[in-house]
Motif scaffolding. Structure first.
Motif, short mmCIF file in Angstrom:
data_model
loop_
_atom_site.label_atom_id
_atom_site.label_comp_id
_atom_site.label_asym_id
_atom_site.label_seq_id
_atom_site.Cartn_x
_atom_site.Cartn_y
_atom_site.Cartn_z
N UNK A 171 14.94 -84.70 65.60
CA UNK A 171 16.16 -85.48 65.33
C UNK A 171 15.83 -86.63 64.37
N UNK A 172 14.71 -87.29 64.65
CA UNK A 172 14.26 -88.43 63.85
C UNK A 172 14.02 -88.03 62.40
N UNK A 173 13.62 -86.76 62.19
CA UNK A 173 13.32 -86.30 60.84
C UNK A 173 14.57 -85.77 60.14
N UNK A 174 15.74 -86.08 60.69
CA UNK A 174 16.98 -85.79 60.00
C UNK A 174 17.63 -84.47 60.35
N UNK A 175 17.09 -83.75 61.34
CA UNK A 175 17.66 -82.46 61.71
C UNK A 175 18.61 -82.68 62.89
N UNK A 176 19.82 -82.15 62.80
CA UNK A 176 20.84 -82.37 63.82
C UNK A 176 20.51 -81.71 65.15
N UNK A 216 19.92 -90.99 65.50
CA UNK A 216 18.57 -91.08 64.91
C UNK A 216 18.46 -90.30 63.61
N UNK A 217 19.14 -89.14 63.52
CA UNK A 217 18.97 -88.32 62.32
C UNK A 217 19.70 -88.88 61.10
N UNK A 241 11.87 -93.83 60.64
CA UNK A 241 11.14 -92.68 61.18
C UNK A 241 10.12 -93.19 62.18
#
Lengths: 372, 275
Positions: free
Chosen positions: B167-172, A84-85, A90
């Motif tokens: 996670x969705x916002x790009x953070x691992x 997802x990341x 989004x």
């Protein structure tokens, strides 16, 4: 020249391509092989009753789960194994998932902060996102001081600030009261047009889907039953299930008498012999039996001698529900067990019938949709 | 709305219960300041000599050091293990999950003396020397279930979509754990640290069996009780322990309220309150 040719080709390519997507949880087959394209910049809805697999499909697109088989491509890129990341999507979660230990600005800027963006730029984009969802000046609010509607706007701003190629919305309006929900339906639609990003909405509310979407995929039992524009879904449902799920539909049994090049001739219970043009036969026919559907507004009650219709029959009013602008009548038709629902607009001078009254019901061949 | 005629038995019962519970504890500070080597009434006069006596006892100092070492090590190890187990048990499905979690929780109801004796036998069979580390081993065994019980409720109340949103916002995954999960379950972690620290600090049976030559505080106190002359000193030591425990409890409650307020929960109604 060739560059512009290429870019227009890229523009034509669907933003999301689903190919035979299947998902199994243990022994349960949740998705049974979905193939569909979602167009660039459209407002797309996944509509269906709970348990039909719509949220599962959304989570597969978002990268929270992997399909058991089949492929998902976003903007031409296969997404197998991409978490997802690392996806250009989004999500606005059903619970909104506002981080309770951060204030509004920290919530909205959360995704950008991890990208080591310069401080001034970060603040500018947070302010821009907040104003986009109508939350100017509320950046310092603590998460627990927000109302339900504000939480939803924060969740939207937090997702949109990432400039995703696709925004996923999981039943975003289900937690709001009716009035706020209707307001947000319009606002979400306007927001989607303003930002031009593809929105994929999951909902079980057919009205919500009809109001907001460019196209709707009606899902049942882990697959797409019909994918079409709101008007087409409403006026030409392909199956009884879709017809029953979108709005109100009266069903009648029918017998196929003859099939011509321009349409078919049916013997419909209560209505008698009808010739239906090809355009009104969207589903596949099998055998001599058929089901026809008639929307409540496609039938009319004839109040006096001056009211005329193409064809008419006489029934008996068994129930009346008065909505102010509209009245819904349940009318028993000869030879049909289940009363038919007929809606009438309460225009000036029109009286409201009561239970037990005899009623003349007007209809025409174009009132009828043939299903299955 | 209390009725003046008939005595309210429930109130009387509650008061009687509290006296029974706390009166013996209150005797501790009273005799700790009493100017007599014999512990009985009437009181003779005020003195701080028993506290001064503690100050001068080297064996006590090393017992305190041992106990602090054991308690701190135990609370950190069991809380780390507790975090892993609680997260696994609330988040993931794995084969024989109920059985595994049940076995981990068993020491909660197992008589401590059995744990102590069997550990002793095993350690001796393995040819390992008894030390403070063997005490830590025993304490971790009995503390982990408490830690899991506290932390599992913290993880259960945790909305999983918060982690997915991060996670969705790009953070691992790792960064998400430290930025989102950990801060939100921090009150549970602090509670777990405090509870396991307290359990380890006053645990006697396992410490008595498994400690080698280094006595922990409870073991030291037990050894002192054989001498009547040392009794007031034990009272003074008890008073200090009482004050430290109260301080810890107040700190824990203050921290709980602070974090509840920060995350927007209703302070009064949220579970786990002590006062």
């Amino acid at each position: 020249m060739s560059a512009s040719g290429q870019s227009s080709e890229a523009q034509d390519r669907p933003i999301i391509e689903l190919r035979e997507v299947k998902k199994q949880f243990g022994p349960v087959q949740v998705l049974t092989g979905i193939t569909a394209d979602i167009r660039r910049g459209e407002f797309f809805s996944l509509l269906g009753p709970s348990g039909c697999g719509k949220t599962t499909l959304l989570r597969l697109i978002g990268g929270f789960d992997e399909p058991t088989s089949g492929s998902i491509a976003i903007d031409g890129r296969p997404m197998a194994g991409v978490p997802a990341n690392h996806r250009p999507t989004n999500m606005v979660f059903q619970s909104y998932a506002i981080f309770p230990h951060f204030n509004v600005s920290e919530n909205v800027g959360y995704g950008l902060r991890s990208q080591r963006i310069e401080r001034g730029e970060l603040e500018r984009r947070v302010a821009e996102s907040l104003s986009m969802v109508g939350l100017e000046g509320l950046g310092a609010r603590a998460a627990h001081e927000l109302s339900g509607g504000q939480r939803q706007r924060v969740a939207l701003a937090r997702a949109l600030i990432m400039r995703p190629k696709v925004l996923l919305l999981d039943e975003p309006l289900s937690a709001l009261d009716k009035k706020l929900r209707q307001q947000m339906e319009v606002e979400l639609r306007q927001l989607q047009r303003a930002v031009g990003i593809t929105f994929i909405l999951v909902t079980h509310d057919q009205e919500e889907a009809l109001i907001m979407s460019d196209r709707i995929a009606v899902m049942a039992d882990g697959n797409i039953e019909q994918l079409a524009s709101p008007q087409e879904l409403y006026s030409r449902p392909v199956s009884r299930r879709v017809a029953a799920f979108i709005g109100v539909m009266n069903f009648f049994d029918a017998q196929v008498l003859a099939e011509q090049s321009e349409g078919i001739t049916l013997e419909v219970a209560a209505f008698g012999k009808v010739e239906v043009p090809r355009a009104q036969i969207p589903g596949k026919m099998n055998g001599s039996r058929a089901t026809v559907g008639v929307r409540p507004e496609m039938l009319t009650l004839l109040f006096d001698e001056s009211d005329v219709a193409e064809r008419e029959l006489v029934g008996e009013v068994v129930d009346v529900v008065y909505y102010g602008d509209m009245t819904y009548y349940d009318v028993r038709l000869p030879g049909v067990e289940k009363p038919a629902t007929i809606s009438m607009r309460n225009t000036a001078g029109r009286r409201v019938l009561s239970s037990g009254d005899k009623a003349r019901v007007g209809w025409g061949a174009e009132s009828i949709v043939v299903l299955e | 709305m209390s009725n003046a005629r008939t005595p309210n038995w429930l109130v009387l019962y509650a008061i009687g219960y509290l006296i029974f519970l706390y009166a013996p504890v209150l005797l501790l500070p009273i005799f700790a300041f009493n100017d007599s080597a014999i512990v009985n009434f009437p009181l003779r006069g005020f003195t701080t000599q028993w506290f001064e006596g503690l100050w001068a006892t080297d064996a006590l100092h090393s017992a305190v050091r041992n106990s602090l070492f054991v308690a701190l090590t135990t609370c950190v190890i069991s809380t780390v293990l507790g975090v892993c187990a609680a997260r696994a048990s609330t988040r993931y499905q794995f084969p024989a999950k109920r059985g595994i979690m049940g076995l981990i929780m068993v020491p909660l109801v197992l008589p401590e003396i059995i744990v102590a004796v069997s550990l002793l036998v095993v350690l001796i069979q393995l040819g390992l020397d008894l030390s403070l580390w063997s005490v830590v081993l025993g304490h971790v065994l009995i503390c982990v279930p408490f830690s899991i019980a506290v932390l599992a409720s913290a993880f259960r109340n945790f909305d999983r979509s918060l982690e997915e949103a991060s996670l969705d916002l790009g953070v691992g995954r790792v960064a998400t754990f430290f930025k989102i999960t950990l801060p939100l379950v921090a009150p549970g972690i602090i509670s777990s640290l405090l509870i396991t620290f307290t359990i380890s600090l006053d645990e006697f049976i396992i410490a008595f069996f498994l400690t080698g030559t280094d006595a922990t505080l409870p073991v030291y106190i037990w050894s002192q009780l054989r001498f009547t002359a040392k009794l007031p000193g034990v009272m003074a030591l008890g008073t200090i322990l009482l004050a430290v425990s109260l301080l810890l409890l107040i700190l824990a409650e203050w921290f709980r309220r602070w974090s509840a307020k920060r995350s927007g929960a209703d302070v009064e109604s949220s579970a786990g309150g002590l006062f």
